[in-house]
Motif scaffolding. Structure first.
Motif, PDB file in Angstrom:
ATOM      1  N   THR A 316     -54.082  -3.682  32.911  1.00 17.44           N
ATOM      2  CA  THR A 316     -53.365  -4.430  33.826  1.00 17.44           C
ATOM      3  C   THR A 316     -53.863  -4.238  35.170  1.00 17.44           C
ATOM      4  O   THR A 316     -54.109  -5.186  35.899  1.00 17.44           O
ATOM      5  CB  THR A 316     -51.739  -4.193  33.752  1.00 17.44           C
ATOM      6  OG1 THR A 316     -51.408  -4.332  32.268  1.00 17.44           O
ATOM      7  CG2 THR A 316     -51.012  -4.891  34.613  1.00 17.44           C
ATOM      8  N   PHE A 317     -54.043  -2.912  35.527  1.00 14.51           N
ATOM      9  CA  PHE A 317     -54.154  -2.589  37.034  1.00 14.51           C
ATOM     10  C   PHE A 317     -55.723  -2.174  37.285  1.00 14.51           C
ATOM     11  O   PHE A 317     -56.120  -1.777  38.466  1.00 14.51           O
ATOM     12  CB  PHE A 317     -53.159  -1.430  37.401  1.00 14.51           C
ATOM     13  CG  PHE A 317     -51.995  -1.996  37.411  1.00 14.51           C
ATOM     14  CD1 PHE A 317     -51.199  -2.891  38.311  1.00 14.51           C
ATOM     15  CD2 PHE A 317     -51.055  -1.560  36.270  1.00 14.51           C
ATOM     16  CE1 PHE A 317     -50.024  -3.283  38.231  1.00 14.51           C
ATOM     17  CE2 PHE A 317     -49.749  -1.851  36.241  1.00 14.51           C
ATOM     18  CZ  PHE A 317     -49.333  -2.711  37.147  1.00 14.51           C
ATOM     19  N   GLY A 318     -56.505  -2.083  36.326  1.00 15.98           N
ATOM     20  CA  GLY A 318     -57.688  -1.508  36.394  1.00 15.98           C
ATOM     21  C   GLY A 318     -58.151  -0.300  36.869  1.00 15.98           C
ATOM     22  O   GLY A 318     -57.290   0.591  36.436  1.00 15.98           O
ATOM     23  N   ARG A 424     -67.460 -13.560  43.505  1.00 18.78           N
ATOM     24  CA  ARG A 424     -67.294 -13.114  42.160  1.00 18.78           C
ATOM     25  C   ARG A 424     -66.041 -13.004  41.450  1.00 18.78           C
ATOM     26  O   ARG A 424     -65.080 -12.902  41.931  1.00 18.78           O
ATOM     27  CB  ARG A 424     -67.922 -11.364  42.629  1.00 18.78           C
ATOM     28  CG  ARG A 424     -68.008 -10.740  41.430  1.00 18.78           C
ATOM     29  CD  ARG A 424     -68.423  -9.362  41.838  1.00 18.78           C
ATOM     30  NE  ARG A 424     -69.407  -9.095  42.576  1.00 18.78           N
ATOM     31  CZ  ARG A 424     -70.769  -8.968  42.137  1.00 18.78           C
ATOM     32  NH1 ARG A 424     -71.021  -8.953  40.908  1.00 18.78           N
ATOM     33  NH2 ARG A 424     -71.897  -8.891  43.060  1.00 18.78           N
ATOM     34  N   THR A 425     -66.089 -13.103  40.083  1.00 16.87           N
ATOM     35  CA  THR A 425     -65.036 -13.134  39.229  1.00 16.87           C
ATOM     36  C   THR A 425     -64.531 -11.777  39.171  1.00 16.87           C
ATOM     37  O   THR A 425     -65.035 -10.783  39.127  1.00 16.87           O
ATOM     38  CB  THR A 425     -65.442 -13.580  37.660  1.00 16.87           C
ATOM     39  OG1 THR A 425     -65.868 -14.686  37.796  1.00 16.87           O
ATOM     40  CG2 THR A 425     -64.197 -13.423  36.832  1.00 16.87           C
ATOM     41  N   PRO A 426     -62.965 -11.671  39.471  1.00 13.77           N
ATOM     42  CA  PRO A 426     -62.500 -10.260  39.562  1.00 13.77           C
ATOM     43  C   PRO A 426     -62.911  -9.452  38.360  1.00 13.77           C
ATOM     44  O   PRO A 426     -62.572 -10.055  37.034  1.00 13.77           O
ATOM     45  CB  PRO A 426     -61.015 -10.665  39.582  1.00 13.77           C
ATOM     46  CG  PRO A 426     -60.809 -11.983  40.262  1.00 13.77           C
ATOM     47  CD  PRO A 426     -62.221 -12.670  39.784  1.00 13.77           C
ATOM     48  N   ALA A 427     -63.085  -8.326  38.079  1.00 14.24           N
ATOM     49  CA  ALA A 427     -63.468  -7.488  37.057  1.00 14.24           C
ATOM     50  C   ALA A 427     -62.436  -6.476  36.995  1.00 14.24           C
ATOM     51  O   ALA A 427     -62.925  -5.261  37.083  1.00 14.24           O
ATOM     52  CB  ALA A 427     -64.778  -7.017  37.224  1.00 14.24           C
ATOM     53  N   LEU A 428     -61.259  -6.884  36.573  1.00 15.48           N
ATOM     54  CA  LEU A 428     -60.226  -5.914  36.204  1.00 15.48           C
ATOM     55  C   LEU A 428     -60.555  -5.053  34.946  1.00 15.48           C
ATOM     56  O   LEU A 428     -60.857  -5.803  34.048  1.00 15.48           O
ATOM     57  CB  LEU A 428     -58.752  -6.157  36.363  1.00 15.48           C
ATOM     58  CG  LEU A 428     -58.239  -6.632  37.695  1.00 15.48           C
ATOM     59  CD1 LEU A 428     -57.007  -7.541  37.333  1.00 15.48           C
ATOM     60  CD2 LEU A 428     -58.048  -5.574  38.623  1.00 15.48           C
ATOM     61  N   ALA A 429     -60.629  -3.927  35.030  1.00 14.96           N
ATOM     62  CA  ALA A 429     -61.129  -3.187  33.600  1.00 14.96           C
ATOM     63  C   ALA A 429     -59.814  -3.356  32.556  1.00 14.96           C
ATOM     64  O   ALA A 429     -58.482  -3.497  32.966  1.00 14.96           O
ATOM     65  CB  ALA A 429     -61.012  -1.684  34.029  1.00 14.96           C
ATOM     66  N   SER A 430     -59.989  -3.246  31.356  1.00 13.36           N
ATOM     67  CA  SER A 430     -59.090  -3.346  30.167  1.00 13.36           C
ATOM     68  C   SER A 430     -59.244  -2.191  29.139  1.00 13.36           C
ATOM     69  O   SER A 430     -60.471  -1.527  29.356  1.00 13.36           O
ATOM     70  CB  SER A 430     -58.969  -4.672  29.538  1.00 13.36           C
ATOM     71  OG  SER A 430     -60.338  -4.826  28.855  1.00 13.36           O
TER      72      SER A 430
END
Length: 430
Positions: A316-318, A424-430
């Motif tokens: 959710t928060f990267g 750039r597309t946001p790249a939040l980690a999952s």
């Protein structure tokens, strides 16, 4: 390099340090001042006796004096019968008991008579029972409360007994009372301090329940961090460094939700193995485990619940999820766990955290299994239900967040922008 490169980490560390100091130093700095609602049972079994032609019950008088003298804002003094007191001690619902026996008044009357008539003198007894299985610090608090309260009782009863003896024998008879009798009259009550169900060998004075809780939580918490990093590396979302070597395979394009499900599957497969390792190690070290199957099953549930939630927070928060998980599971968890200092002796803002903090719920269940024969009333029921609720909340958060990101097209990519106006597309980690 910019000023922000230096100020942002320093500011974050400063806030983190302030939170650490507030939680950990406030936790143990002044337990006497922070004491509130400390539960103690008070049992009066005294049947009374007839003294100087008057029906008298000294036990009832002492009970009333203790209720009036012990601060109600600090101690939850429960006047109950002996059966209820034992049940609450067995379930960890009270941290100790003060018991006045059935022959208290009779023995006190005999003590007064024996001071002027030759014979053996045996002082009446009040028993203070601590509950060491609650925690190693609790018995000490219980003893201090009882010592202070009963010191005043001792003084008052001794004075009343001395006045009655002197009134009975008169001024001339008072001179004939021996020195030993005078000492017995001045200090008429024998206080016996005994533990209720002493701690078994190998239990580390109760600390074994705390450390077993800690390894379960760390298995889920650190396990989630390791799984998150390794799976993201395998799927090509993050680079991996082996010393001076740098590896970054191409991204597979796996959706956020599917990536999260893969990580959940890994922690789910690892949890029963880790729980079995902890249980086997405990047995090899001689730690008493009366319900090994129950401990293994609950350990598996706790690791899965913590691991699922930690992975969901990362999804959710990267990167910020690393700090959130650290604060949620460790920084706020240790002081509010009640594993060393009871919640009734810590500041109220810390005690309030125990309502939802994962470590406290896990500790209640583990302590009940290891030290209270797996009794549901001793915290096992609350621990199981709260762990399951935490698992449900964590799973819901992860599915909702990753599904929403996928639905909005916020895919994980490392592609560079194709034009100055591109974003750039946001790249939040999952």
């Amino acid at each position: 390099m910019t000023v922000r490169t230096f100020t942002a980490p320093v500011a974050l560390l400063t806030v983190f340090a302030a939170l650490l100091a507030t939680m950990y130093l406030g936790y143990a700095s002044n337990t006497e001042k922070n004491l509130h609602d400390f539960p103690i049972a008070l049992v009066n079994q005294d049947l009374g006796d007839t003294i100087d032609g008057t029906p008298t019950n000294i036990g009832a008088q002492i009970t009333d004096a203790l209720v009036a003298g012990i601060p109600a804002d600090k101690v939850d003094l429960r006047v109950v019968g002996i059966a209820s007191a034992r049940a609450q001690l067995e379930n960890g619902q009270v941290y100790g008991a003060i018991v006045i026996p059935s022959d208290f008044t009779k023995r006190l009357a005999i003590l007064g008579a024996a001071s002027v008539i030759p014979g053996d003198i045996e002082r009446p007894v009040i028993t203070v029972q601590s509950n060491p299985r609650i925690g190693p610090y609790t018995a000490g608090i219980m003893s201090r409360i009882a010592d202070r309260a009963l010191a005043q009782v001792q003084q008052t009863v001794g004075k009343n007994l001395a006045d009655r003896v002197h009134a009975t024998v008169g001024p001339e008879g008072s001179a004939q009372i021996s020195g030993a009798a005078r000492l017995a009259i001045a200090d008429p009550i024998r206080i016996v301090d005994v533990p209720f169900r002493p701690m078994p060998d190998g239990a580390g004075q109760g600390l074994v329940a705390f450390f077993y809780t800690l390894i379960l939580l760390l298995a889920g918490f650190t396990g989630a961090m390791i799984i998150h990093t390794l799976i993201d590396s395998v799927l090509g979302f993050t680079p991996t460094e082996y010393g001076p070597w740098f590896v970054h395979p191409p991204a597979t394009g796996t959706s956020r939700l599917r990536t999260l499900l893969i990580k959940w599957a890994v922690i789910g497969a690892a949890a029963p193995i880790l729980s079995a390792v902890f249980l086997g190690t405990a047995k090899l070290l001689g730690i008493p485990v009366t319900s090994p199957l129950l401990l293994w099953l609950y350990g598996t549930l706790a690791i899965i619940a913590v691991g699922f939630t930690a992975l969901s927070v990362l999804a959710t928060f990267g990167t910020a999820g690393l700090m959130i998980n650290l604060v949620l599971f460790i920084v706020l968890g240790l002081p509010s766990s009640a594993a060393t200092v009871p919640l009734e002796a810590v500041p109220t803002y810390i005690a309030a955290l125990a309502r939802f903090e994962p470590m406290h719920q896990i500790y209640l269940a583990v302590r009940a299994i290891l030290l209270f024969d797996g009794r549901a009333e001793a915290g096992l029921a609350q621990g199981i239900w709260m762990t399951m609720i935490g698992l449900a909340v964590g799973a819901t958060l992860g599915v909702a967040a990753t599904f929403a990101y996928d639905h909005r097209g916020l895919h994980r990519t490392t592609d560079a922008p194709t034009s100055p106006n591109a974003t750039r597309t946001p790249a939040l980690a999952s």
